[in-house]
Design a protein around this motif. Structure first.
Motif, PDB file in Angstrom:
ATOM      1  N   ASP A  84       0.676  -1.313  -0.089  1.00 30.79           N
ATOM      2  CA  ASP A  84       0.156  -0.077   0.083  1.00 30.79           C
ATOM      3  C   ASP A  84       0.849   1.121  -0.023  1.00 30.79           C
ATOM      4  N   ASP A  87       2.232   2.079  -3.315  1.00 29.10           N
ATOM      5  CA  ASP A  87       1.047   2.456  -4.408  1.00 29.10           C
ATOM      6  C   ASP A  87       0.796   3.973  -3.966  1.00 29.10           C
ATOM      7  N   ASN A 172       0.718  -3.195  -4.997  1.00 27.97           N
ATOM      8  CA  ASN A 172      -0.657  -3.752  -5.253  1.00 27.97           C
ATOM      9  C   ASN A 172      -0.769  -3.279  -6.699  1.00 27.97           C
ATOM     10  N   GLN A 173      -1.207  -2.032  -6.862  1.00 29.14           N
ATOM     11  CA  GLN A 173      -1.615  -1.689  -8.171  1.00 29.14           C
ATOM     12  C   GLN A 173      -0.488  -1.509  -9.070  1.00 29.14           C
TER      13      GLN A 173
END
Length: 380
Positions: A84, A87, A172-173
């Protein structure tokens, strides 16, 4: 000249990632390889010429890599998942306008016309499907800067590169985000030796390293012998560890400064140290970086150039704007500490002036960097 255990020859070897680089990465660094190779010619000396044979004009500037990495640090302390944080950092980089800010910094360099430019936080950001294959260029501040200077007809060449940090983390992304952080010396390209040139350019990594969780964060510096007419001096450009609450970063920084002082103590020439010291030279206990490092350097016999030439003026250099905020923004700030510095030993400083690269109205961030730059003139 002196050497440290971590001295490295300045070559592209410092860019070697954990895995095998792709052709795309090699092509993206080809221009840099050519610049470094050009410096090795005649014989292995970075060559230029000073505006005046008896003086040299030097600029130091932390150009801001686009984040203070607070999200990553918080994740390492367990306050959020590390992916996180990656990101969030990636999103901040996209909003930081690294390409446009490089043009602002280039404009100030072109206007000031320093013979040597000492740059810190010159980031190469890359992405990839995972940390082992993060080879795709995302933002390259050095490439932008050299290109913009050429466009302004104020060409500079790379005289030295120091790469203390090369870290890739999974998101993540985004598959992975990779930071290759560099300290860089530039010299004006339109001049030739004689009467001014650099020799014995060396890259160093401090033996004292900050560790947060499982992540090690090294720091480094560049040294060179500067020849001005018949005079010579040692130039050392540094970027010391910044303070991080809850860690031993301040102790690491002091150890790095002591290593720097000890290494330079063997120099038989005058010495000039410049860069981002992450230590408030105004000794303000309320400053973000109230470490004794700047005082340690002065206790070793060095002169704080700003204090010498601007007595009574605090000359604060950080921070011009804030970073690592949610939602992402870069609000303007009034600098609260003086951490970007020149120190001399055995040579004269004639001028020391601040340089700011303001952005157009409505642009965010509001300046080319969160650090104020300095440009000074010296007589070896």
């Amino acid at each position: 000249m002196f050497r440290t255990n971590a001295t490295r020859t300045i070559t592209l070897a410092g860019f070697a990632p954990a895995g095998k680089p792709k052709q795309q990465e090699c092509r993206s660094l080809l221009w840099l390889a050519c610049a470094v190779a050009a410096i090795a010619i005649a014989p292995a000396q970075a060559q230029t010429a000073a505006s005046h044979a008896s003086t040299v004009r030097i600029m130091t500037q932390n150009i801001d890599e686009g984040t203070d990495e607070t999200f990553i640090v918080e994740a390492l302390f367990g306050y959020m998942p590390l992916p996180d944080a990656v990101d969030l950092t990636y999103a901040e980089l996209q909003a930081s306008h690294l390409r446009e800010r490089a043009a602002l910094i280039a404009g100030q360099i072109a206007a000031q016309k320093p013979d040597i430019v000492a740059l810190q936080e010159v980031a190469l950001w890359r992405t990839g499907p995972d940390p082992q294959h993060a080879f795709t260029p995302l933002y390259d501040q050095l490439a932008y800067l050299v290109e913009d200077l050429g466009r302004l007809r104020a060409p500079y060449v790379v005289a030295g590169i120091n790469i203390p940090e090369d870290i890739a983390l999974a998101g993540n992304q985004i598959g992975a985000l990779r930071l290759t952080e560099r300290n860089v010396l530039l010299v004006r390209a339109e001049f030739r030796w004689p009467p001014f040139y650099l020799s014995d350019v060396q890259s160093h990594v401090f033996s004292s390293v900050l560790t947060i969780g499982t992540l090690q964060i090294p720091a480094g510096w560049i040294s060179a012998t500067v020849h001005v007419g018949s005079k010579q001096f040692i130039l050392a450009m540094v970027h010391l560890e910044s303070t991080v609450p809850g860690t031993d970063a301040a102790t690491v920084q002091e150890a790095q400064a002591q290593e720097l002082i000890q290494t330079l103590s063997s120099a038989r020439l005058p010495v000039l140290i410049c860069g981002d010291f992450n230590s408030d030279a105004n000794d303000n206990p309320a400053a973000p970086d109230p470490t004794p490092t700047a005082d340690m350097i002065q206790a070793a016999g060095y002169t704080d150039v700003w204090k010498l030439l601007h007595s009574g003026d605090p000359g604060n250099t950080w921070n011009l704007y804030s970073e690592d905020l949610l939602p992402t923004s870069f609000p303007a700030q009034t600098p609260v500490e003086r951490i970007d510095l020149f120190f001399t030993l055995g040579m004269s400083a004639l001028t020391d002036d601040q340089v700011i690269a303001p952005a157009p109205a409505g642009f965010s961030p509001p300046d080319g960097s969160d650090h104020v730059g300095l440009v000074a003139t010296f007589a070896p």
